[in-house]
Design an enzyme around this catalytic site. Structure first.
Site, short mmCIF file in Angstrom:
data_model
loop_
_atom_site.label_atom_id
_atom_site.label_comp_id
_atom_site.label_asym_id
_atom_site.label_seq_id
_atom_site.Cartn_x
_atom_site.Cartn_y
_atom_site.Cartn_z
CG HIS B 56 -18.67 -2.77 -3.03
ND1 HIS B 56 -18.29 -2.87 -1.79
CD2 HIS B 56 -19.37 -3.69 -3.29
CE1 HIS B 56 -17.86 -4.24 -1.42
NE2 HIS B 56 -18.96 -5.12 -2.40
CG ASP B 109 -20.17 -11.33 -7.34
OD1 ASP B 109 -21.28 -9.93 -7.78
OD2 ASP B 109 -19.73 -10.90 -6.35
CG HIS B 218 -18.25 -7.59 1.34
ND1 HIS B 218 -16.80 -8.09 1.24
CD2 HIS B 218 -19.43 -7.23 0.27
CE1 HIS B 218 -17.43 -8.11 -1.16
NE2 HIS B 218 -18.81 -7.76 -0.72
#
Lengths: 330, 330
Positions: B56, B109, B218
């Site tokens: 990213h 995450d 994604h």
């Protein structure tokens, strides 16, 4: 090929409308296709004007602002702007201290900037020109007699722009621009072709599993095609091609430039390989810039530009700049 | 799919070596995958730590520096970093004033930052967390319960980073970060899929002539597929989707973000259309940022993020920042 556009005919105008909306610090004349820093003309300051075909953004309009270009003239995609745009830009930014045209070495750009210089001089504007021709890949090319102008354009515009910003006279700004060009060399590779909105299909055919070494920024043919290489091998090839032609005794500025569609993660990995081979060749790197700066629409690939610098050029490189595409220190 | 890499296994490490070479102002621990601003810990200053899967860029490591993140932890491509990286980052940057974890809402995450927070607190580091979940496209998604965290991450990191830089306490920095997230909404579209180095082929199948509305960063599925739309139609769809959920009385910050492979020329044209529809809906835009900031490798497409701001948030947005990916005023 899918594109985030309305119709091919309005791509450049639409982009300029977007620049106007996003950057109130610029004056964007969408109809006449001239982008000017809002405070121009700046009293007593030499002005820098550049331009070229669209599709290489942020070059050139994204480099308009304090410390870099005074104005830019975007042409149609991969097509030179016309002399009238350049004349209009020169008239808008000239404070009486003169204008430097920064011209990439493509036949159309060279002819049109020459004509614009004559027209401007007829109107009493003092004009100097510097030709950027840093690409070592090929001698002549599809749109060029001599070497093509690529990544070094950024170095010329930044460093000569800084000299102009601090009030140096036209003759000196021109000589610095010329020095930067003479000390710069580039080499680029393509992993994929690019697609212009007007054509709608890739501008050339690059088979799966091959790359083009020495590509131009419009997809002009390079030196040769080879089976796909690793980042390490590409860095070796590109840097060796540059160092065959440039013998750096001084430290260098390094630009690791993406052609548009290569992820930043890959560009940084490539940057590591470029640094490795420069270290092996005992070339000291003073500053490194990594990113998409001199692009070819959606082409995948990268180019390497080195510029041999002394203390004065490094000081001008580090000087504050405030443009949409390059900004630091202000 | 051709990539500018050595082998898929070293893509993240190679990228970090490149960051180390290009940015001497950062401390890059390639082995442990932690990027830290060189002057950390800064006495008396709250530290901001973020991280997430690689791919990213410039998010997050490219946003490390004065005025933004204190440290970032890059995971493998599209894979969460591990708690040990986050703990190491927190320990490296904590001055005793505490650490704010900025966490995009992806299951991996969230779990790993939770665990890292516990470990850090065991070591006497005061930790606060803010969850970024700005994407209005879908409620749950492939890697997420609730809304995904996308473009607003940049706003949270910049604005909370500015508050931390001027010495505000942890509780206040956390509350500002939370306010920015609550006032932000995003919507993205994909014109092409992306390709991870490990897989080597597109992560999903998007037929020629179709686009995916509401894509994740994604390549997670969005709301729907449609026949290809114009820039104008896409801007209408994206902004309307956001404004169904966010009712701006205040002016907004606008991010027109490229997913990676869409040319800047197209992004600026899209920006013009986003401004048009915002004007039609009487939404005032205080600042606009256009470029590739929260990307998905080589995906073509764009996202729009709006953040409703007051004078204080605008002041913090405008405050100086000096990172590889975002830089102004210093």
């Amino acid at each position: 090929m899918k594109m985030l556009i309305n119709v091919p005919e309005t791509v450049v105008a639409d982009g300029l409308r977007g620049m106007a909306a996003a950057h109130p610090e610029l004056t964007v004349d969408v109809e006449n296709r001239v982008v000017v820093r809002r405070d121009a003309p700046v009293a007593g300051k030499v002005a820098l004007v550049s331009g070229g075909g669209s599709g290489h953004e942020p070059l050139h309009a994204g480099f308009v602002g304090p410390g870099m270009l005074s104005a830019a003239c975007p042409g149609e995609v991969f097509t030179s702007p016309v002399p009238d745009q350049m004349l209009r830009a020169a008239a808008a930014v000239d404070s009486g201290a003169g204008v430097l045209f920064v011209v990439k070495n493509y036949t159309g750009d060279v002819l049109n900037f020459d004509m614009a210089a004559e027209l401007a001089e007829d109107e009493g504007i003092q004009v100097a020109k510097v030709l950027v021709n840093d690409d070592v890949a090929v001698t002549d090319s599809l749109y060029t007699a001599g070497r093509r102008g690529t990544g070094a354009t950024l170095f010329v515009e930044k460093i000569a722009g800084a000299a102009a910003e601090e009030g140096q006279p036209l003759e000196r700004v021109e000589s610095i621009a010329r020095q930067v060009n003479e000390n710069s060399r580039s080499f680029g590779v393509a992993l994929s072709a690019c697609t212009t909105p007007a054509k709608g299909s890739p501008t050339f055919d690059l088979p799966p599993g091959e790359l083009e070494l020495g590509i131009g920024i419009h997809g002009e043919p390079g030196r040769e095609r080879r089976p796909m290489m690793t980042s390490r091998e590409i860095a070796d090839f590109a840097v060796h091609a540059i160092l065959e032609d440039l013998h750096p005794s001084d430290p260098v500025l390094l630009l690791v430039n993406g052609m548009g569609a290569t992820p930043l993660l890959e560009l940084y990995g490539f940057c590591a390989e470029v640094h490795r081979v420069l270290a092996e060749r005992n070339v000291a790197v003073a500053r490194t810039l990594v990113g998409n700066y001199v692009t070819s629409l959606d082409m995948a690939g990268a180019s390497v530009t080195l510029c041999r610098i002394d203390e004065e050029l490094l000081r001008l490189w580090d000087a504050p700049v405030n443009t949409p595409g390059l900004r630091w220190g202000m």
